[in-house]
Design a protein around this motif. Structure first.
Motif, PDB file in Angstrom:
ATOM      1  N   LYS A   1      24.061 -36.018  10.451  1.00  0.00           N
ATOM      2  CA  LYS A   1      23.042 -36.569   9.554  1.00  0.00           C
ATOM      3  C   LYS A   1      23.368 -36.162   8.125  1.00  0.00           C
ATOM      4  O   LYS A   1      23.324 -34.977   7.771  1.00  0.00           O
TER       5      LYS A   1
ATOM      6  N   TYR B   1      14.489 -39.011  11.700  1.00  0.00           N
ATOM      7  CA  TYR B   1      15.594 -39.383  10.817  1.00  0.00           C
ATOM      8  C   TYR B   1      16.615 -40.117  11.681  1.00  0.00           C
ATOM      9  O   TYR B   1      16.973 -39.628  12.754  1.00  0.00           O
ATOM     10  N   ARG B   2      17.054 -41.265  11.233  1.00  0.00           N
ATOM     11  CA  ARG B   2      18.095 -41.960  11.986  1.00  0.00           C
ATOM     12  C   ARG B   2      19.437 -41.305  11.687  1.00  0.00           C
ATOM     13  O   ARG B   2      19.774 -41.051  10.517  1.00  0.00           O
TER      14      ARG B   2
ATOM     15  N   THR C   1      23.412 -40.385  11.056  1.00  0.00           N
ATOM     16  CA  THR C   1      24.551 -41.030  10.411  1.00  0.00           C
ATOM     17  C   THR C   1      25.609 -41.399  11.444  1.00  0.00           C
ATOM     18  O   THR C   1      26.272 -42.437  11.334  1.00  0.00           O
TER      19      THR C   1
ATOM     20  N   THR D   1      16.344 -30.387  10.424  1.00  0.00           N
ATOM     21  CA  THR D   1      16.905 -31.736  10.335  1.00  0.00           C
ATOM     22  C   THR D   1      17.471 -32.169  11.676  1.00  0.00           C
ATOM     23  O   THR D   1      17.314 -33.325  12.077  1.00  0.00           O
TER      24      THR D   1
ATOM     25  N   PHE E   1      22.489 -37.002   4.011  1.00  0.00           N
ATOM     26  CA  PHE E   1      21.548 -37.618   3.088  1.00  0.00           C
ATOM     27  C   PHE E   1      22.298 -38.000   1.814  1.00  0.00           C
ATOM     28  O   PHE E   1      22.974 -37.150   1.226  1.00  0.00           O
TER      29      PHE E   1
ATOM     30  N   GLN F   1      14.638 -38.990  16.332  1.00  0.00           N
ATOM     31  CA  GLN F   1      14.802 -40.241  15.581  1.00  0.00           C
ATOM     32  C   GLN F   1      13.755 -40.396  14.479  1.00  0.00           C
ATOM     33  O   GLN F   1      13.470 -41.511  14.030  1.00  0.00           O
TER      34      GLN F   1
ATOM     35  N   ARG G   1      14.502 -33.194  13.925  1.00  0.00           N
ATOM     36  CA  ARG G   1      13.926 -34.476  13.543  1.00  0.00           C
ATOM     37  C   ARG G   1      14.881 -35.632  13.830  1.00  0.00           C
ATOM     38  O   ARG G   1      14.445 -36.736  14.164  1.00  0.00           O
ATOM     39  N   THR G   2      16.180 -35.380  13.706  1.00  0.00           N
ATOM     40  CA  THR G   2      17.155 -36.432  13.992  1.00  0.00           C
ATOM     41  C   THR G   2      17.227 -36.699  15.489  1.00  0.00           C
ATOM     42  O   THR G   2      17.400 -37.849  15.916  1.00  0.00           O
TER      43      THR G   2
END
Length: 334
Positions: A16, A69-70, A72, A60, A18, A67, A63-64
């Protein structure tokens, strides 16, 4: 696959980043490497601890995985289904089985909603139950988290931090999930309340068959509640293993430094122990070091640590480490 080997969640090379945007046209000039290729699995009914310094990417990652956060890149297999490939209604249905307990009980509860509305919101979002059934379910959930059902019409500001966190736990349990991400659920609480919340989580796990990803920076608490532990540093996993093995025989220099900071409740042992002090600051995740990310603070670093990224490999049974200096059945010591 998940049914045959007992694995509920499998994280495969999860990334992930940003974007860093600048200028009038908001062009991308770089990226924050929050999570940079972590791999692990969580078995049904276990508590997997994820530890590391602040800013290493633990929250992070959680949360990823859910999902929020979608990602990378990479895969997140939940009961054999790749969450990164589903969208819309299919993902919404899967989210009934995955919930999160947030770190700050003061910020995670809407101050304009009553406790009844907060806990029942997941049921309403997914269209579960009649109004009467929903009210009964809220009372049941408050009892489960050891709060009085009479609290339902009150507002969050009327409760202490520990009570608010119990309300957050009740909300997470509303949809009867299989998997819960506990994102530092006790770090904002008084020490006297932390043990109560941890005991409640353990009791709920035994009663409901829950699986936890427990994110924390309190190594002693992670040792108490977890069966396996992963140690993160600057977006990558430095070490992973069974909690007893990892705490008694840490292999990565970073893990050794972390554990040296945990006080031992024995004055004789504590007096003989030597504290490992890491020099320098944690590098920026926007521009992480080449090779091993820990090399800029590692007193054992050699030339290969700068040139090549260490492979995250199994050096003992169920004990994984990313360090050039660790050979099978060996351990570098600071």
């Amino acid at each position: 696959m998940a049914e045959t080997n007992g694995v509920l969640l499998k994280v495969d090379n999860l990334v992930k980043h940003f974007p860093v945007l600048r200028g009038v046209f908001q062009r991308q000039v770089g990226a924050v490497h929050a999570v940079d290729g972590i791999t692990f699995d969580i078995r049904k009914g276990e508590t997997f601890g994820l530890v590391g310094e602040s800013g290493c990417g633990k929250s992070t990652a959680g949360r990823t995985i859910l999902q929020l956060y979608r990602p990378t890149a990479g895969k997140v297999l939940f009961d054999g289904i790749d969450l990164t490939r589903i969208r819309g209604e299919e993902l919404r249905r899967m989210r009934r089985r995955m919930q999160m307990i947030f770190q700050d009980p003061y910020a995670s509860l809407n101050p304009r909603m009553t406790i009844q509305e907060i806990i029942s919101e997941p049921l309403q979002v997914h269209g579960i139950g009649t109004p009467q059934e929903t009210r009964e379910r809220v009372k049941e959930l408050l009892n489960i988290v050891r709060l009085s059902p009479d609290f339902a019409p009150r507002y969050p500001h009327e409760f202490s931090g520990g009570q608010r966190q119990r309300i957050g736990i009740a909300r997470a349990l509303a949809l009867q999930p299989d998997f819960i991400v506990c994102d530092e659920p006790i770090s904002a609480l008084d020490v006297s309340i932390q043990a109560q919340v941890i005991n409640l989580l353990e009791e709920l796990q035994a009663e409901l068959g829950l699986t936890y990803l427990f994110i924390a920076h309190d190594l002693s608490m992670v040792r108490h509640i977890s069966s396996r532990v992963g140690v993160m540093y600057l977006g990558i996993l430095a070490e992973l293993g069974d909690v007893k093995e990892l705490y008694s025989n840490p292999l990565h220099p970073y893990t050794q430094a972390l554990l040296s900071a945990v006080p031992v409740p024995d004055p004789v042992i504590e007096e003989k122990r030597s504290r490992i002090i890491l020099e320098g600051d944690v590098p920026s995740p926007v521009n992480p070091p080449s090779g091993c990310r820990f090399r800029t603070r590692c007193p054992l670093a050699v030339d290969i640590c700068k040139e090549a990224v260490p492979e995250f490999r199994e050096v003992r049974r169920d004990h994984w480490v990313a360090c050039h200096l660790v050979k099978p059945e060996e351990s570098p010591r600071l």
